[in-house]
Design a protein around this motif. Sequence first.
Motif, PDB file in Angstrom:
ATOM      1  N   THR A 168       0.653  -1.259  -0.052  1.00  0.00           N
ATOM      2  CA  THR A 168       0.086   0.117   0.059  1.00  0.00           C
ATOM      3  C   THR A 168       0.790   1.384   0.071  1.00  0.00           C
ATOM      4  OG1 THR A 168      -1.721  -1.245   1.194  1.00  0.00           O
ATOM      5  CG2 THR A 168      -1.836   1.174   1.188  1.00  0.00           C
ATOM      6  N   LYS A 226       2.318   1.743  -3.639  1.00  0.00           N
ATOM      7  CA  LYS A 226       1.103   2.063  -4.369  1.00  0.00           C
ATOM      8  C   LYS A 226       0.985   3.670  -4.280  1.00  0.00           C
ATOM      9  CE  LYS A 226      -2.969   0.967  -3.563  1.00  0.00           C
ATOM     10  NZ  LYS A 226      -4.356   0.291  -3.193  1.00  0.00           N
ATOM     11  N   HIS A 257       3.708  -9.267  -5.633  1.00  0.00           N
ATOM     12  CA  HIS A 257       3.380  -8.120  -6.425  1.00  0.00           C
ATOM     13  C   HIS A 257       4.717  -7.802  -7.244  1.00  0.00           C
ATOM     14  CE1 HIS A 257      -0.160  -7.071  -4.039  1.00  0.00           C
ATOM     15  NE2 HIS A 257       0.536  -7.415  -3.003  1.00  0.00           N
ATOM     16  N   LYS A 301       5.681  -4.487  -8.814  1.00  0.00           N
ATOM     17  CA  LYS A 301       6.488  -3.302  -8.228  1.00  0.00           C
ATOM     18  C   LYS A 301       7.878  -3.753  -8.232  1.00  0.00           C
ATOM     19  CE  LYS A 301       2.538  -1.285  -6.815  1.00  0.00           C
ATOM     20  NZ  LYS A 301       2.232  -0.393  -7.515  1.00  0.00           N
ATOM     21  N   GLU A 343       3.634   6.009  -5.344  1.00  0.00           N
ATOM     22  CA  GLU A 343       3.777   6.000  -6.962  1.00  0.00           C
ATOM     23  C   GLU A 343       2.664   7.235  -7.625  1.00  0.00           C
ATOM     24  OE1 GLU A 343       3.374   2.264  -9.199  1.00  0.00           O
ATOM     25  OE2 GLU A 343       4.860   1.241  -8.279  1.00  0.00           O
ATOM     26  N   GLN A 344       1.353   7.174  -6.724  1.00  0.00           N
ATOM     27  CA  GLN A 344       0.443   7.837  -7.150  1.00  0.00           C
ATOM     28  C   GLN A 344       0.806   9.405  -6.885  1.00  0.00           C
ATOM     29  OE1 GLN A 344      -3.233   6.792  -4.989  1.00  0.00           O
ATOM     30  NE2 GLN A 344      -3.228   4.912  -5.929  1.00  0.00           N
TER      31      GLN A 344
END
Length: 395
Positions: free
Chosen positions: A232, A235, A265, A268, A238-239
């Motif tokens: 999380t 992620k 994952h 990633k 990255e956003q």
Amino acid sequence: MQQAVLQHFPDTRVSYRFTNRSMQMRFNGKCLDAINEGLHFLSELTLQPSESGYLRSDKAPMFKPSYVDYLENYRFKPSEQIEVRLVNVDESGFGDLEIDIRGLWVETILYEVPLMSIVSEAYFAHVDTDWTYDGQAELAKAKMRKLAEGGIILSEFGSRRRRSLQGHDIVIRALKEESELLSGQKAITGKLAGTSNVYFAFKYDLPPIGTVAHEWTMGIAAMTGYPTANFTSLKLWEQTFGNSLLIALTDTFTTDAFWREFLEHPEKARKWAGIRQDSGDPVKFCEDAKRIYEKLGISPSEKTIVFSDSLDDELCIKLKKVTDDYGFKSSFGVGTFLTNDYRKASNHEEKSKALNIVIKIASVGDTPTIKLSDDLSKITGNDNTVKTVRHELHV
């Protein structure tokens, strides 16, 4: 991290706790007064137009215009958010320093680095005064030469535990001068890559460089749960930053737990440029990293390992050889060894010991945060929570 928190968690409240790991090094009333004076100074700081322009330029491409807009209006509020006190004061006036920080995450996240540097400078101005700046520039240049000759890509990470602003400035200037002097020599492949201190990056035209800290993953875990906290945090990062600043910190809840999520994952593992080693056995870390990447069909030559755990020149050179053997690129974030390496003025054969201090996020809302680490001495947080998460993550 403040930019990421501003995007994802602008209304989240947190607390932080200061820890002095060098418990025998205690503080006095003059230190307390100096710390409070430093905090008052923080409350008066504003981003200057030239600094804002720098953050909006291609020198600092990681910062969005909307974030710099936020910084232009940002103000430290220490009188509302920080409590500093001396406890267990003895007859000679020395006691233990306690600091509590509470407030919005997006506001309080900036305290750690300046506050720790204020504490360190106060200590060495009012407790341990048996030292001078003599020889600091020469020492820094000698270190830079040795590291450069060893092929080390060096990032200066020493703001938090520096002896003083003046001493830090001497070191940065010396590192840059020596790195530039050596840059034309073909046999020398190492260099000063930049500094995590954005002010000195601005002043000396160096790249501002750093990686995400444990706090990001610790805070997210407290809100979203521990089994998927690493994924999380990657992620959401990255956003905010897209394809830049993709160096993953591995040991927040032990590197074994991180590897498991990496394997779950693989996208990633492929996308992120590298990983940071900050606790435990660095040689075993390299061995495990090679095994994990190759299991995912990824060549180690595509990835960088950033080392940042209590580094000195000898350890950097040793680990550079290890990463070369395993096929990785490498980079080294060096802090206290550069900015708080002093000898006693009264006896140059004896080191003037640096403080070992940390500020860690302690809670998100009413939920306590923890850090497990690969080093038992670096575990932080509520004992019951630590026990529960260890069981949950099987570490």
